[in-house]
Design an enzyme around this catalytic site. Structure first.
Site, PDB file in Angstrom:
ATOM      1  N   THR A 228      12.599   6.019  39.224  1.00 25.71           N
ATOM      2  CA  THR A 228      11.873   4.281  38.861  1.00 25.71           C
ATOM      3  C   THR A 228      11.423   3.667  38.120  1.00 25.71           C
ATOM      4  O   THR A 228      11.126   4.558  37.230  1.00 25.71           O
ATOM      5  CB  THR A 228      10.975   3.710  40.459  1.00 25.71           C
ATOM      6  OG1 THR A 228      10.275   4.932  39.945  1.00 25.71           O
ATOM      7  CG2 THR A 228      11.415   4.595  41.499  1.00 25.71           C
ATOM      8  N   ASP A 229      11.703   2.238  37.828  1.00 22.87           N
ATOM      9  CA  ASP A 229      10.665   2.101  37.066  1.00 22.87           C
ATOM     10  C   ASP A 229       9.147   2.055  37.326  1.00 22.87           C
ATOM     11  O   ASP A 229       8.521   2.172  37.864  1.00 22.87           O
ATOM     12  CB  ASP A 229      10.884   0.099  36.864  1.00 22.87           C
ATOM     13  CG  ASP A 229      10.232  -0.443  35.042  1.00 22.87           C
ATOM     14  OD1 ASP A 229       9.173   0.700  34.002  1.00 22.87           O
ATOM     15  OD2 ASP A 229      11.038  -1.217  34.990  1.00 22.87           O
ATOM     16  N   TRP A 230       8.283   2.334  36.393  1.00 18.24           N
ATOM     17  CA  TRP A 230       6.635   2.115  36.669  1.00 18.24           C
ATOM     18  C   TRP A 230       6.263   1.436  37.286  1.00 18.24           C
ATOM     19  O   TRP A 230       6.604   0.163  37.457  1.00 18.24           O
ATOM     20  CB  TRP A 230       6.363   2.589  35.582  1.00 18.24           C
ATOM     21  CG  TRP A 230       5.945   4.021  35.144  1.00 18.24           C
ATOM     22  CD1 TRP A 230       5.258   4.687  34.628  1.00 18.24           C
ATOM     23  CD2 TRP A 230       7.289   5.252  34.301  1.00 18.24           C
ATOM     24  NE1 TRP A 230       5.067   5.878  33.872  1.00 18.24           N
ATOM     25  CE2 TRP A 230       6.691   6.015  34.007  1.00 18.24           C
ATOM     26  CE3 TRP A 230       8.785   4.716  33.996  1.00 18.24           C
ATOM     27  CZ2 TRP A 230       8.072   6.902  33.584  1.00 18.24           C
ATOM     28  CZ3 TRP A 230       9.247   5.548  34.170  1.00 18.24           C
ATOM     29  CH2 TRP A 230       8.619   6.981  33.558  1.00 18.24           C
ATOM     30  N   GLY A 231       6.034   1.782  39.005  1.00 16.03           N
ATOM     31  CA  GLY A 231       5.379   1.777  39.888  1.00 16.03           C
ATOM     32  C   GLY A 231       6.287   0.468  40.928  1.00 16.03           C
ATOM     33  O   GLY A 231       5.915  -0.132  41.766  1.00 16.03           O
ATOM     34  N   GLY A 232       7.932   1.103  40.603  1.00 15.74           N
ATOM     35  CA  GLY A 232       9.014   0.263  41.254  1.00 15.74           C
ATOM     36  C   GLY A 232       9.793   0.617  42.367  1.00 15.74           C
ATOM     37  O   GLY A 232      10.516   0.850  42.946  1.00 15.74           O
TER      38      GLY A 232
END
Length: 815
Positions: A228-232
């Site tokens: 995932t993208d960070w926090g995604g």
């Protein structure tokens, strides 16, 4: 599976623990089974491994690394071999810093000139972007580490990026927004892919079965890891079902428990979890040589030289009236512009690099041989008007033969998390240019920015050199082009419209509330301008040289096209020949021409070379929405060889036998798309293209706010505390901009304003968890005391659990 025996030895809890990070940048390890952590670091154009506290916004300084030109810059080189070379040097530096996964390159399409991360992306054309990305990936992975191509997919705006729903038809999705990823994954053989924040047609990308399973895994055969993208991550279990292995950063075990409960309840089969674990283990063990090799410092000067070479090949000469360039050696030159003193060489946000060396123009003047009459900044970097600076610059310009004017966009204007508000460069720079023109019209502008800008001032400069964001060695590289030590060979990888309103996505960018509609369909960039014959400032593929080239003797067959190029000028140089293909049939709507190949060659004066550009599986294909397959239409195809998309030098026609698929469209139902005039498409016509109703684009303000609503929506919250917080955020942003703290003001928009509530938990690790967030939402929705009690109660539980875990870990360690 490759690691079946190892997976058999794992508990369910251990398997689940591997599916999210150990901390901000590392994966989880399992000591008893010899499974190490691996380190992921940002690095599309240089390694950003932070030595201090970790963050995803580029706030804390990272370990020094070579800052290469950004992707938007290197794309102008059109040189696949150069991309591979940069990749190899990036890979070597990653190994030296013990980085297993380099988070790049980024290859989203430049749908709109104002998109905030355009400086990180290659092009508006998927073929060029895909080929450049594949070369980077191959180079990076030479050293046994992994590249991570991103952001998959249709992530084309920064505003509300973590929750916006991208509405796009299937053919446009495949031909425009996924083709670059297809090339990068199949040809570059990337070991990992980063999913994007946004939704795609109503489903978050990392949970999207069609995108992640049907296309990425089944159709393209990708066997690597999706992170995932960070926090995604939205719903962790749904993401895992779709095949999104690794969630970053850590959630302190919160989503591990969600996976465990989903397996126990039968929502997800343990075999599906095992597949994800297996793929992650493969990535861990495939990149573990990073730890086995002795740490070796890279040669900073050698890497700096490669960064300079990359910049030199990527600089674009856009105007050279009266051959004002290269500068004559006896000319007295005034150096004007803040960017000459402090170079504008990279973007801002998660890709920001702490350069190992940094060239600045003023420091390199003596070596360049330029006779400098002096330097004046002329303008304030961040837009404040200053007449004294203008007056001093004009006084210097009066006594000089040529003015070198360094202008462009500042770091606060081009940054991750923010879209630009306009295509203009700051007004104070334009005022300076107008004033200089009154006293000396021999002006050469040196432009530094990572995306297209409007140039209503173009007639007031005789020369225009575009350095884009050319990295730590860019200042010297630009001087070498200005003096003629280097013959410029870069060509634009994106179209420069005359004004922003000419852009086909102008009416639908950015999506402000729930969704963004890609009503222009296939017609982005040159595909639109060329098809409707719309004038542009500079066309896709355009760039000047200090020499001239002649094209001749085109020959066609079913394998490809061959032709000759001759250097007809007085000096050596490199030319980029571009292959465009257009279909003569009108049964299926298409752009007038599409890039399907390119080559860059070096020629001495008078030299002629035979050039071949082969056809491939993408040359004649289109995506048929009826058959759900790539098809070829039986038709005559125009084969065009050009120096740019608007400068076609050679043409031929070839007849291609198609696949006999049924026609996918009724042309009477889609008049805008068949004419190419897709800048203004009605909702009804767009729905006919989509084949379904378009969801509501506005927030339903009657509903309570939830996990995927943004902090900005507190404007409509029932809770007075939330509304007050919204007003405070707005005031803070306004006040900081008013006092000139634009970068700090930007952080409010990036890290707070457009953040969905779930992002608070996903990005804070152990500080706020989802149960505590439930209490926050109760407060936001008008139940202040109930919500506060819930937050405090869950906070105590979290602290108690954390303490118990810490005690258990200590006991285990002592045992």
């Amino acid at each position: 599976m490759k690691h079946t025996e190892l997976i058999r030895q794992m508990t369910l809890e251990e398997k689940a623990s591997l599916m999210s990070g150990k901390n901000f940048w590392q994966t989880q390890n399992i000591e008893r089974l010899g499974i190490p952590s691996i380190f992921l670091a940002d690095g599309p154009h240089g390694i950003r491994k932070q030595a201090a506290a970790a963050d995803h916004l580029g706030l804390n300084e990272s370990i020094p690394a070579t800052c290469f030109p950004t992707a938007a810059t290197v794309a102008n080189s059109w040189n696949i071999e150069l991309g591979g070379k940069i990749g190899r040097y990036l890979g070597a530096e990653a190994v030296s810093q013990k980085v297993n996964v380099l988070l790049g390159p980024g290859i989203n399409m430049k749908r709109n000139p104002l998109a905030g991360r355009n400086f990180e992306y290659f092009s508006e054309d998927p073929y060029l972007a895909g080929k450049m990305a594949a070369s980077y990936i191959s180079g990076i992975q030479t050293y046994g580490i992994s590249a991570c191509v991103k952001h998959f997919a249709v992530n084309n705006q920064e505003e509300r990026r973590m929750s916006i729903d991208t509405i796009v038809d299937e053919r446009t999705l495949r031909e425009i927004y996924l083709t670059a990823f297809e090339i990068a994954i199949k040809e570059g053989k990337t070991k990992s892919v980063m999913s994007s924040y946004n939704m795609l047609n109503g489903v978050y990308t990392n949970e999207n079965i069609h995108l992640m399973r049907e296309i990425l895994r089944n159709e393209w055969g990708f066997e690597g890891v999706v992170v995932t993208d960070w926090g995604g991550s939205n719903d962790r279990v749904d993401g895992l079902i779709a095949g999104n292995e690794l969630e970053m950063p850590t959630t302190a075990g919160e989503t591990d428990e969600e996976i465990i409960q989903a397996v126990k309840s039968g929502k997800i089969k343990e075999e599906v979890l095992d597949e994800s674990v297996d793929r992650l283990l493969e990535l861990i063990f495939a990149t573990e040589e990073v730890y086995n090799n002795p740490q070796k410092e890279f040669d900073r000067q050698e890497h700096h030289q490669v960064a300079q070479e990359a910049a030199e090949e990527s600089i674009v000469l856009l105007k050279n009236e009266g051959n004002i360039l290269p500068l004559h050696k006896n000319k007295k030159v005034a150096i004007i512009g803040e960017f000459a003193k402090e170079a504008r060489y990279q973007g801002a946000g998660s890709s920001i690099v702490n350069p190992s060396i940094l060239d600045n123009t003023l420091d390199c003047l003596e070596e360049s041989g330029i006779i400098s009459m002096g330097f004046e900044s002329g303008f304030d970097r961040y837009g404040t008007k200053n007449q004294k600076k203008i007056d001093k610059a004009c006084a210097l310009a009066k006594n000089s033969d040529v003015v070198l004017l360094y202008i462009g966009l500042d770091e606060a204007t081009e940054a991750e998390g923010l879209d630009r508000h306009s295509m203009m460069i700051p007004e104070n720079q334009i005022e300076l240019l107008n004033a200089l023109y009154q006293v000396n019209n021999n002006i050469v502008a040196v432009l530094s920015c990572g995306a297209a800008v409007e140039m209503p001032w173009i007639n007031k400069v005789k020369g225009l050199v575009h350095g884009y964001l050319s990295g730590q060695a860019g200042a010297k590289a630009i001087l070498r082009v200005l003096t003629g030590a280097v013959n410029p060979s870069g060509k634009l990888a994106e179209t420069y419209p005359i004004k922003y309103e000419d852009t086909p996505s102008y009416n639908h960018f950015p999506g402000k509330e729930v969704s963004v509609e890609y009503r222009e369909g296939l017609y982005i960039g040159y595909r639109y301008f060329d098809t409707v014959n719309k004038d542009v400032l500079f066309p896709f593929g355009f760039g000047l040289s200090y020499t001239t080239f002649e094209y001749s003797k085109i020959e066609l067959d079913t394998e490809g096209v061959t032709f000759n190029i001759t250097n007809t000028g007085q000096r050596e140089g490199m030319e980029i020949a571009q292959l465009y293909v257009g279909c003569n049939s009108t049964k299926i709507f298409r752009a007038n021409k599409e890039l399907k190949g390119f080559v860059k060659i070096f020629l001495n004066p008078g030299e002629t070379k035979a050039v071949s550009i082969p056809f491939d599986d993408k040359t004649f294909r289109y995506f048929n929405v009826k058959t759900n397959c790539w098809e070829i239409e039986t038709a005559d195809y125009e084969i065009m060889i050009g120096a740019s998309c608007a400068d076609i030098r050679l043409q031929g026609v070839i007849t291609i036998e198609g696949t006999g698929a049924p026609l996918p469209y009724d042309n009477e139902q889609l008049p805008s798309y068949y004419s190419g005039k897709a800048n203004i498409v009605s909702l009804e016509e767009f729905e006919r293209l989509l084949g379904c109703k378009v969801p509501a684009a506005k927030w339903d303000r009657s509903k309570p706010l939830g996990y995927n609503d943004t902090i900005a929506q507190c404007e409509y919250a029932k809770g007075g505390v939330a509304r007050f917080a919204f007003k405070l955020i707005n005031f803070s942003h306004w006040f900081l901009r008013k006092i000139g703290k634009r970068s700090t003001a930007n952080l409010i928009m990036m890290s707070i304003y457009h953040m969905p509530f779930r992002g608070i938990a996903r990005m804070t690790g152990e500080v706020i968890n989802m149960p505590m967030l439930d209490g926050v939402l109760l407060i936001v929705n008008g139940q202040f005391f109930k919500g506060l009690r819930h937050v405090l109660s869950e906070g105590r539980k979290r602290a108690k659990t954390a303490k118990a875990k810490q005690k258990l870990a200590q006991t285990t360690k002592e045992a």
